[in-house]
Design an enzyme around this catalytic site. Structure first.
Site, PDB file in Angstrom:
ATOM      1  CE1 TYR A 139      -3.690   2.521   0.698  1.00  8.99           C
ATOM      2  CE2 TYR A 139      -2.368   3.253   2.567  1.00  8.99           C
ATOM      3  CZ  TYR A 139      -3.439   3.434   1.707  1.00  8.99           C
ATOM      4  OH  TYR A 139      -4.252   4.533   1.861  1.00  8.99           O
ATOM      5  CG  ASP A 234       5.873   3.882   0.475  1.00  9.75           C
ATOM      6  OD1 ASP A 234       6.213   4.586   1.459  1.00  9.75           O
ATOM      7  OD2 ASP A 234       4.689   3.644   0.182  1.00  9.75           O
ATOM      8  CE  LYS A 262       2.318   4.836   7.947  1.00  5.87           C
ATOM      9  NZ  LYS A 262       0.959   4.678   8.364  1.00  5.87           N
TER      10      LYS A 262
HETATM   11  C1  LIG Z   1       4.012   2.270   3.109  1.00  2.00           C
HETATM   12  C2  LIG Z   1       3.006   3.386   3.095  1.00  2.00           C
HETATM   13  N1  LIG Z   1       3.024   4.284   2.113  1.00  2.00           N
HETATM   14  C3  LIG Z   1       2.151   5.312   2.076  1.00  2.00           C
HETATM   15  C4  LIG Z   1       1.187   5.444   3.025  1.00  2.00           C
HETATM   16  C5  LIG Z   1       0.245   6.600   2.943  1.00  2.00           C
HETATM   17  O1  LIG Z   1       0.474   7.487   3.981  1.00  2.00           O
HETATM   18  P1  LIG Z   1      -0.685   8.456   4.518  1.00  2.00           P
HETATM   19  O2  LIG Z   1      -1.699   7.587   5.181  1.00  2.00           O
HETATM   20  O3  LIG Z   1       0.030   9.372   5.454  1.00  2.00           O
HETATM   21  O4  LIG Z   1      -1.227   9.166   3.336  1.00  2.00           O
HETATM   22  C6  LIG Z   1       1.116   4.520   4.076  1.00  2.00           C
HETATM   23  C7  LIG Z   1       0.098   4.588   5.152  1.00  2.00           C
HETATM   24  O5  LIG Z   1      -0.982   4.940   5.078  1.00  2.00           O
HETATM   25  C8  LIG Z   1       2.047   3.459   4.113  1.00  2.00           C
HETATM   26  O6  LIG Z   1       2.023   2.541   5.069  1.00  2.00           O
HETATM   27  N1  LIG Z   2      -1.934   0.671   6.895  1.00  6.70           N
HETATM   28  C1  LIG Z   2      -2.297   2.040   6.769  1.00  6.70           C
HETATM   29  C2  LIG Z   2      -1.070   2.857   6.874  1.00  6.70           C
HETATM   30  O1  LIG Z   2       0.011   2.399   7.045  1.00  6.70           O
HETATM   31  C3  LIG Z   2      -3.287   2.389   7.809  1.00  6.70           C
HETATM   32  C4  LIG Z   2      -3.609   3.847   7.919  1.00  6.70           C
HETATM   33  C5  LIG Z   2      -4.948   4.169   7.347  1.00  6.70           C
HETATM   34  O2  LIG Z   2      -5.253   3.738   6.239  1.00  6.70           O
HETATM   35  O3  LIG Z   2      -5.685   4.890   8.013  1.00  6.70           O
END
Ligand SMILES: Cc1ncc(COP(=O)(O)O)c(C=O)c1O
Ligand SMILES: N[C@H](C=O)CCC(=O)O
Length: 423
Positions: A139, A234, A262
């Site tokens: 993701y 990522d 994060k």
């Molecule tokens: C590996 C990774 N990339 C991107 C994202 C997207 O980050 P955000 O939720 O801050 O948009 C997340 C988490 O949601 C993630 O775990």
């Molecule tokens: N797994 C997602 C981010 O790392 C969880 C965060 C979200 O979708 O709210």
């Protein structure tokens, strides 16, 4: 019935501002959080939970760390946002460039989604190519090109390829199997010269916790070098979780671009993408690839990030974090074994995750999908009732913080021991 959830549902779709929070995967209703301190969350009834979600990763030094909190309060008193450059953006940029091996220049945004979306656009602009490679179950936020066979909530809710993403956009995304180096080589033999970038979670944390197999990340680096493709790590989740240099520092494999989020925001909304100057200078205003943000580099967020960067550089920070992660992972495995429940724990750096499976080793998406979700759901609810907060879906990694004490880990294992016996 939770009256707060009922009220929320009348004005917010599903009562939540991000789908994974809704407990749909595990059943029941979400707890509403009132406050957090160190390793603990406290819900709206005052009940305490030992927390292994940590706001989905950022709170690596525990919730409400005084250094981060004070930095935020101090900075907020000077104004919340200016929409103009501030010195602290450069200070944080220098700090992050010092710590993360692949970074020569970095740009700050407000979320991980923005970071990955912008990095993809940059890679496409830089190479003049449209196709991108991602991996099933990874993701990278919710931008159109990346919501194809995605992990995390997209997987949990059965929409790994979301309606609303035009087929003409999704067609440019090639999705391959995580940890399958041969398949990557094959795909590049077929279409390598059309592929702008590979984007990968260098440790996958959105289909539970799947470390890369030896040779997998190395193969990505090799094919990218051979075909002039941009390699994007990522590290939104893994950044600062494997040492100050992320997975790239841990493994010595260096991408061309890196996405962060994060931990880099210390709990405030921050993302970043960066890499080689040659590529980064394709971004406006130096280069032609457009990218912007009203709140990008927000001073209060930068202050939180800077305080967090100081914390992670303290002597022994990672030794203690990794030791705690190992302790919880080995402990959970042992109590599952005691209860005779088929269960396999993965852990690496400060991430861990348990799989309800007979397989002694879990290293790919198919194995994750074959796990026993009913058992996970019962385990999740037992733990929550006992006072331990795990992610409300089996496709999410768990996180450790330096605020978790040995007593917290022992308490978690005692609760897990009781819950496993009920399964
Ligand atoms: C590996 C990774 N990339 C991107 C994202 C997207 O980050 P955000 O939720 O801050 O948009 C997340 C988490 O949601 C993630 O775990
Ligand atoms: N797994 C997602 C981010 O790392 C969880 C965060 C979200 O979708 O709210």
């Amino acid at each position: 019935m939770n009256p707060l959830f009922d009220q929320a549902k009348t004005v917010i779709p599903g009562g939540v501002n991000s789908p994974v929070r809704a407990f749909k995967a595990v059943g029941g209703e979400p707890i509403f959080i009132e406050r957090a301190e160190g390793a603990y969350l406290f819900d709206s009834n005052g009940k305490r939970y030992i927390d292994y979600v940590l706001s989905w990763g950022p709170m690596i030094a525990g919730h409400n760390h005084p250094d981060v909190l004070n930095a935020v309060i101090e900075k907020a008193q000077l104004g919340l946002s200016f929409g103009a450059p501030t010195e602290i953006e450069t200070t944080l940029a220098k700090e992050v460039i010092k710590l993360v091996p692949s970074l020569e220049k970095v740009r700050f945004v407000s979320s991980g989604t923005e970071a990955t979306m912008s990095a993809i656009r940059l890679a496409r602009g830089y190479t003049g190519r449209d196709k991108i490679v991602k991996f099933e179950g990874c993701y990278h936020g919710h931008s159109d090109s990346l919501l194809v066979k995605a992990g995390s909530g997209a997987l949990t809710f059965g929409v790994p390829s979301s309606p609303g993403v035009p087929a003409s956009i999704a067609d440019h995304t090639i999705t391959l199997s995580y940890n399958n180096a041969d398949q990557v080589r094959e795909a590049f033999k077929e279409a390598g010269e059309q592929i702008a970038c590979i984007i990968v979670e260098p440790v996958a944390g959105n289909m539970n916790c799947i470390p890369p197999e030896p040779g997998f990340l190395e193969t990505l680096r090799e094919v990218c070098d051979e075909y002039g493709t941009v390699l994007i790590f990522d590290e939104v989740m893994t950044g600062f979780r494997f040492g100050t240099g992320g997975v790239q520092g841990f493994t010595g494999i260096t991408p061309d671009l890196t996405c962060l989020g994060k931990v880099i925001g210390g709990g405030m909304p921050v993302g970043a993408f960066g890499g080689k100057t040659e590529i980064m200078d394709y971004i406006a205003p130096v280069g032609p690839v457009y990218q912007a943000g009203t709140l990008s580099g927000n001073p209060v967020s930068m202050a939180a990030g800077l305080a967090m960067m100081k914390l992670v550089q303290a002597d022994g920070f990672y030794e203690s974090l990794f030791a705690k992660t190992e302790k919880i992972a080995q402990g959970i495995q042992a109590v599952a074994n005691e209860a005779g429940i088929p269960f396999t724990v993965n852990h690496t750096g400060s991430m861990w995750g348990g799989f309800f499976t007979e397989e002694p080793k879990v290293s790919n998406y198919q194995q994750v999908m074959a796990c026993n979700n009913e058992q996970f759901n019962a385990f999740f609810h037992g733990m929550l009732e006992g006072g331990v907060n795990l992610a409300p879906a089996s496709y999410e990694a768990a996180f450790m913080s330096t605020a978790h004490s040995d007593a917290d880990i022992e308490e978690t294992l005692d609760i897990a021991r009781k819950v496993f016996k009920t399964l």
